[in-house]
Design a protein around this motif. Structure first.
Motif, short mmCIF file in Angstrom:
data_model
loop_
_atom_site.label_atom_id
_atom_site.label_comp_id
_atom_site.label_asym_id
_atom_site.label_seq_id
_atom_site.Cartn_x
_atom_site.Cartn_y
_atom_site.Cartn_z
N GLU B 35 0.82 -1.22 0.00
CA GLU B 35 0.00 0.00 0.00
C GLU B 35 0.84 1.26 0.00
OE1 GLU B 35 -3.73 -2.08 2.41
OE2 GLU B 35 -2.64 -0.41 3.30
N SER B 39 0.86 4.14 -2.78
CA SER B 39 0.49 5.47 -2.30
C SER B 39 1.51 6.50 -2.77
CB SER B 39 0.43 5.44 -0.77
OG SER B 39 0.27 6.74 -0.27
N ARG B 46 -3.08 6.41 1.34
CA ARG B 46 -3.24 4.96 1.39
C ARG B 46 -4.71 4.57 1.39
NH1 ARG B 46 -1.38 2.88 6.37
NH2 ARG B 46 -2.56 1.01 5.87
N ILE B 49 -5.72 4.07 -2.06
CA ILE B 49 -5.16 2.81 -2.55
C ILE B 49 -5.97 1.62 -2.06
CG2 ILE B 49 -3.13 1.29 -2.46
CD1 ILE B 49 -2.68 3.76 -4.13
N ARG B 50 -6.34 1.67 -0.80
CA ARG B 50 -7.12 0.57 -0.25
C ARG B 50 -8.47 0.44 -0.96
NH1 ARG B 50 -5.55 -1.45 4.71
NH2 ARG B 50 -7.63 -1.54 5.59
N LEU B 53 -7.77 -1.26 -4.24
CA LEU B 53 -7.50 -2.69 -4.09
C LEU B 53 -8.79 -3.47 -3.85
CD1 LEU B 53 -4.19 -2.65 -2.01
CD2 LEU B 53 -4.50 -3.00 -4.47
N THR B 70 -1.75 -7.90 0.08
CA THR B 70 -2.54 -8.04 -1.13
C THR B 70 -1.66 -8.55 -2.27
OG1 THR B 70 -3.97 -6.22 -0.46
CG2 THR B 70 -3.99 -6.80 -2.79
#
Lengths: 213, 213
Positions: B35, B39, B46, B49-50, B53, B70
């Motif tokens: 992450e 980022s 982040r 990003i999460r 994902l 991940t």
DNA sequence: AAACAGTCGATTGTCGACAATTAAACTTAA
DNA sequence: TTAAGTTTAATTGTCGACAATCGACTGTTT
């Protein structure tokens, strides 16, 4: 042996809480969900709430309008038809794929679910009956062997569960419902694809017909 | 008139970036995604990003192991089979539902896609050919009228796209591929459910067979 | 050496704060 | 009064920081 327990995320827990709230009618269809309120209510950060809402969005229980807000899905008859159609598609496929894996042990498992259903014959047992019905179908889908379809079915189940909840006012005969299920079981026992496909089709349409005409 | 443009979220944009990175082989199957690195690379928090994902997780492009990390999905032959089966299930269903909505305007649209395919006949045009193929199928699915199935198909498409990308090494005859598509078109023109169903079945299995035996 | 416990760095999970956006309330001008 | 513009309050989007967790590394015991 290393334990392989996957602790579920906080978001998933909250998502389940919200699902139950909807099923208990504490939250109504179309209602707006405010992140701050939920954050305070469940005593977790808004981040966790947002996770939960995204999970619910995925299985169609809420609609997130970016920058606007999140609303509990307000299912129309058209929505219910879509969901039932989706269910029909998945189950038809999954059942046929499951047929080769249906042997004695599996039939015994199915029969035991069926047996439990037999005695849920009063209107008060309605929800128990539905849960057993879902368990029956779910078990067969799980035998299909396609993990993606199994996962998809999990999401459909959430919506079907919601549908049935609101259907129960309209439904009055557990007995007839049980007999339907029994016929499906008989069809499975033949292991004839054509027979199973026809039966699953009428079985699901039967429930649909009760409500949606 | 109020404009109703839905600006897509940052997370969705990043998700698309990551998808492309995978398709361009800048990111490999099974690779771990950190992450913090993403980022920094995309210059977003982040949190974003999460989000991205999770979107990728939903269409099966990555696997998120809670508290572990991940990873880009590492598709096995079994996975590809599952995906192709899923596609078969959805398309079979959607095509049949679409049949009643297939009239002249729709056939013209389909034919125009087919025409473009005809001249993508060298190996370099491979990807263009696939994109057109997907557009062809996608258009028909969109005519099915079931919004949930259309949405589901969007997610399947991402995976199919990935599959085809890795299939292209094994595939050498754009000509044969085009002829396959032409036959599917002919089947559609009959508007006979049985004929369409049979054709879509062999059509998809044809691609599968090339790679998975 | 193998099995175990403890430590440490890297990474993910959670949080509260601030920024951007929206929708409603309020002005103002025709 | 209505229509358009302006302010304001509420809500969602984004961020950086800290907490919890995990896995590799290290040292200890048998």
């Amino acid at each position: 042996m290393k334990s392989n327990i996957i602790k579920e995320s906080l978001g998933e827990i909250i998502a389940e809480e919200l699902r139950r709230s909807i099923w208990k009618r504490e939250i109504g269809f179309g209602e707006r969900l405010i992140e701050n309120e939920l954050s305070a209510k469940y005593d977790v950060s808004r981040n966790v709430i947002r996770d939960a809402l995204k999970i619910l969005e995925n299985d169609g229980m809420v609609v997130i309008e970016p920058r606007k807000g999140t609303y509990v899905s307000d299912f129309s008859d058209e929505d219910w038809k879509e969901i039932i159609d989706l269910r029909l598609m998945v189950e038809s496929y999954a059942f046929l794929k499951a047929l080769p894996h249906l042997e004695n042990p599996e039939f015994i498992e199915l029969q035991s679910i069926l047996d439990k259903m037999k005695y849920k014959d009063s209107v008060e047992d309605w929800m128990d009956l539905f849960d057993l019905d879902m368990k029956f179908h779910s078990y067969i889908v799980s035998l299909s062997g396609n993990s993606r379809i199994i996962k998809l079915y999990e999401s459909i189940k959430v919506q079907i569960r919601t549908f049935l909840l609101y259907l129960d006012e309209y439904y009055t005969s557990p007995k007839a419902f049980y007999e339907e299920q029994e016929e499906l079981m008989k069809a499975l026992l033949t292991k004839e694809p054509k027979i199973v496909e026809n039966k699953i089709h009428t079985h699901i349409k039967y429930v649909e017909g009760k409500f949606l005409g």
